[in-house]
Structure formats: C-alpha cells, structure tokens
Write an enzyme that holds these catalytic residues in place. Structure first.
Site, PDB file in Angstrom:
ATOM      1  N   TYR A  54       0.868  -1.179   0.000  1.00  0.00           N
ATOM      2  CA  TYR A  54       0.000   0.000   0.000  1.00  0.00           C
ATOM      3  C   TYR A  54       0.907   1.232   0.000  1.00  0.00           C
ATOM      4  O   TYR A  54       1.519   1.580   1.011  1.00  0.00           O
ATOM      5  CB  TYR A  54      -0.899   0.042   1.230  1.00  0.00           C
ATOM      6  CG  TYR A  54      -1.992  -0.995   1.294  1.00  0.00           C
ATOM      7  CD1 TYR A  54      -2.347  -1.769   0.185  1.00  0.00           C
ATOM      8  CD2 TYR A  54      -2.711  -1.196   2.473  1.00  0.00           C
ATOM      9  CE1 TYR A  54      -3.357  -2.704   0.266  1.00  0.00           C
ATOM     10  CE2 TYR A  54      -3.728  -2.129   2.553  1.00  0.00           C
ATOM     11  CZ  TYR A  54      -4.044  -2.885   1.445  1.00  0.00           C
ATOM     12  OH  TYR A  54      -5.057  -3.820   1.529  1.00  0.00           O
ATOM     13  N   LEU A 204     -18.560  -2.750   1.628  1.00  0.00           N
ATOM     14  CA  LEU A 204     -19.405  -1.745   0.975  1.00  0.00           C
ATOM     15  C   LEU A 204     -19.337  -1.858  -0.548  1.00  0.00           C
ATOM     16  O   LEU A 204     -19.750  -0.937  -1.260  1.00  0.00           O
ATOM     17  CB  LEU A 204     -19.012  -0.341   1.434  1.00  0.00           C
ATOM     18  CG  LEU A 204     -19.230  -0.086   2.926  1.00  0.00           C
ATOM     19  CD1 LEU A 204     -18.744   1.291   3.316  1.00  0.00           C
ATOM     20  CD2 LEU A 204     -20.692  -0.262   3.307  1.00  0.00           C
ATOM     21  N   GLY A 207     -17.910   0.868  -2.872  1.00  0.00           N
ATOM     22  CA  GLY A 207     -18.681   2.106  -2.892  1.00  0.00           C
ATOM     23  C   GLY A 207     -20.127   1.942  -3.275  1.00  0.00           C
ATOM     24  O   GLY A 207     -20.954   2.821  -2.992  1.00  0.00           O
ATOM     25  N   LEU A 209     -22.391   0.066  -2.029  1.00  0.00           N
ATOM     26  CA  LEU A 209     -23.272  -0.045  -0.863  1.00  0.00           C
ATOM     27  C   LEU A 209     -23.137   1.134   0.105  1.00  0.00           C
ATOM     28  O   LEU A 209     -23.657   1.085   1.212  1.00  0.00           O
ATOM     29  CB  LEU A 209     -23.010  -1.362  -0.131  1.00  0.00           C
ATOM     30  CG  LEU A 209     -23.512  -2.592  -0.884  1.00  0.00           C
ATOM     31  CD1 LEU A 209     -22.976  -3.880  -0.275  1.00  0.00           C
ATOM     32  CD2 LEU A 209     -25.042  -2.620  -0.907  1.00  0.00           C
ATOM     33  N   LEU A 222     -13.646  -3.403 -12.469  1.00  0.00           N
ATOM     34  CA  LEU A 222     -14.827  -3.713 -11.657  1.00  0.00           C
ATOM     35  C   LEU A 222     -16.064  -3.800 -12.547  1.00  0.00           C
ATOM     36  O   LEU A 222     -16.778  -2.812 -12.746  1.00  0.00           O
ATOM     37  CB  LEU A 222     -15.031  -2.638 -10.576  1.00  0.00           C
ATOM     38  CG  LEU A 222     -13.908  -2.478  -9.551  1.00  0.00           C
ATOM     39  CD1 LEU A 222     -14.192  -1.303  -8.637  1.00  0.00           C
ATOM     40  CD2 LEU A 222     -13.733  -3.756  -8.731  1.00  0.00           C
ATOM     41  N   PRO A 223     -16.342  -4.979 -13.096  1.00  0.00           N
ATOM     42  CA  PRO A 223     -17.476  -5.121 -14.012  1.00  0.00           C
ATOM     43  C   PRO A 223     -18.820  -4.711 -13.412  1.00  0.00           C
ATOM     44  O   PRO A 223     -19.739  -4.340 -14.147  1.00  0.00           O
ATOM     45  CB  PRO A 223     -17.458  -6.621 -14.356  1.00  0.00           C
ATOM     46  CG  PRO A 223     -16.035  -7.025 -14.167  1.00  0.00           C
ATOM     47  CD  PRO A 223     -15.556  -6.220 -12.999  1.00  0.00           C
TER      48      PRO A 223
END
Length: 323
Positions: A54, A204, A207, A209, A222-223
């Site tokens: 990260y 989530l 994003g 949710l 992210l399909p």
C-alpha cells in the site's frame, strides 16, 4: 466496541477493523490519515489492516506516525506481503517464497516501528510456491517471536486446509458483502470447521453499498460498475435503502451490520481516510439486526441478483478463492 476472537487460535479484535489502504491511494493527505488512525484507535477500532505494498511502504509508515505511547500494546496490526509493484505503482505479480517473505517482514517491522506483527499474511496465493512452503516459513517467524499469528487472504477451502495442517491459521481475509457472497459456497463452512476466523473486506462493495454511488465513468477492473450491470446493482441498492430508511440508518450502516450478523467469528474491515468515517463505522457496529431485518435484506438482494463479476477476468484468475 464489542470484541470477537479471530478463530480458535487468533487474537481478540474489535468487530470493526480499519482498512488503511485508502490512506495511500491517489493523492494522500498524511495529516488527515494520521488523524483518522488516531480517531479509530481512540474509539476502540484497534484492528489496523495494512500491506507493505500500500503506497510501497507509505501505509506502514503512516501507522507508525500515528501511534502514541502505549498504543502498540492495545492494537492488532494485520499486515500483508507478497504483492509486487514497480516504481510507478503498477502491480507486477506475487512472490511468497520463504526468503522473500522473511525479507518483506524485516522491512515491515522497521517501517511500523515494532518488534512483531500480530497477524501476517500473504496477500494472494502464489501459483509457483506451495502454500505449505510459505506457511512453514511463516511458522518459523512465529517461533522467533516476530509474528504472533498467521493469516491468509483470498484462498479457497482446499488451500486453507493445507495451510492449516502446517500451522494454525488465525483468520482468512476475503471479500464478503451483500454483493459478494461467494464465500458462502464452501469457504465459510470450512473456516468454521477448522476454527479459522474471517476478516471481511469490501463490505461496501467498492462504494456501491454506500448508497451514494453516482456513476461517474466505468471502472475497468470492476465489471459491477459497468453499464447495464451498474444500473441493475444500483436498483438493488435502492431496494436496500427502503429497509435502511425503515430502521433510520444508511445503506452503508445496514450493509456492515449485515456482514457482522453472519457469524460471531466474522469481523468487518471498513476502509477510511477521513475521521468522519469512524463515526459511521461505530454506528454500524452498534446496529443490531432482527430476524425480520435480515429477511427484508435477503428479499431486497437475493443471492445471485448482483450483476457482474467481482473483478475483470485477469484479476479473477488470480483468486484461489474463486476457483
């Protein structure tokens, strides 16, 4: 903050943990990130999840900067290794060879400013290294005192069994949310059988949710955020909003509370880079869902209703948990 034990052999941890990845993404604001870490620790969110990749070490250094005298004894640091990046930050592979793990651990201990990591885990299964070799070398680090517990990330049930046979596994970190329920096919049952905790990330759904996703262009890997898939999934969020409104909470609160309600061996990671997100996490942790609430949530988002895969095909191929 309620606590839960991460598996039969793992540490006590708060039901909500802080995912620190967002603090090293984009154009990070270190002062705000440190304030977020301080707010989390002060509120009892003492499970701190990071990775050496990260920000190429930046994230671990942030955690060191945020800790005050006495904090180290009351926090649980969960750290991942094995993800390889080039100088531009591009992901270039996985390396969990024993020698590489030991080297990565040495650098992580230095950046974190600590003499041990509470839960250490390979970020993904390395297809070129038997899991027995990696876990066996990690067990040596446990014996030496530099690692307290061994965890895994995104592995399937068979790999989990093989690893656990070498050394007890404290927890499996894996994506689990109302929109990602693949863990329910066999992995969750295997965790329970073996006494392995489950640390859920992506609670989530990247994003979706939060109840506030506005589109704003497709996200290539992210399909579920593409075209018709996005429209279908946002319609599911609106159905969840009706349940959330009836309880006087947000869709995000409901989504996190749902994950926690799936079992006492499960903790949820909430990613944050601003102190305001800590208050949201506390609200979710304190939300008790009734049987009627859970039934309403399942009716709003039935298993299989979500459109699109978790990730694009090349990334899905890297997930042992999806095989």
């Amino acid at each position: 903050m309620q606590t839960r034990r991460l598996g039969t052999h793992g540490p006590l941890a708060p039901a909500i943990g802080l995912g620190c990845g967002p603090m090293s993404a984009g154009d990070p604001d270190d002062a705000t990130s440190v304030a977020t870490l301080r707010a989390a620790i002060d509120a009892g969110i003492t499970l701190i999840d990071t990775a050496d990749f990260y920000g190429n070490g930046h994230n671990e250094s942030l955690i060191r900067a945020a800790l005050r005298t006495g904090d180290r004894e009351r926090i649980v640091i969960s750290d991942k290794f094995g993800g390889l990046r080039d100088p531009s930050g591009r992901f270039v592979g996985i390396d969990t060879r024993p020698s590489s793990m030991k080297s990565a651990l040495a650098y992580s201990l230095q950046r974190l400013g600590t003499d041990h990591i509470d839960i250490y885990r390979p970020a993904r299964l390395d297809p070129d290294v038997p899991i027995e070799d990696t876990v066996g070398a990690m067990a040596e680090m446990v014996q030496a005192g530099w690692v307290r517990h061994i965890g895994l990330s995104e592995v399937g049930a068979e790999t989990l069994r093989r690893a656990h046979a070498v050394h007890p596994i404290a927890d499996l970190q894996i994506e689990y949310s109302l929109f990602s329920r693949g863990v329910e096919r066999s992995i969750l049952a295997t965790c329970r059988e073996l006494g392995v905790g489950l640390t859920a990330y992506g609670v989530l759904a990247h994003g979706l949710l939060t109840g506030a996703y506005a589109g704003g262009g497709e996200v290539g890997h992210l399909p579920r955020l593409h075209g018709d898939n996005l429209a279908t999934n946002l319609a599911l969020v609106e159905r969840l909003r009706e349940v959330a409104d009836a309880r006087g909470v947000t869709v995000a609160h409901l989504a996190v509370a749902w994950v926690l309600a799936q079992g006492e061996e499960i903790v949820a990671l909430v990613g944050a880079s601003r102190p305001s997100r800590i208050a949201d996490a506390l609200t979710a942790a304190g939300l008790a869902l009734s049987d009627a609430d859970l039934a309403a949530i399942d009716a709003a988002v039935p298993v299989g209703a979500v459109a699109g895969e978790r990730y694009a095909a090349p990334l899905m191929a890297m997930l042992d948990s999806e095989r």
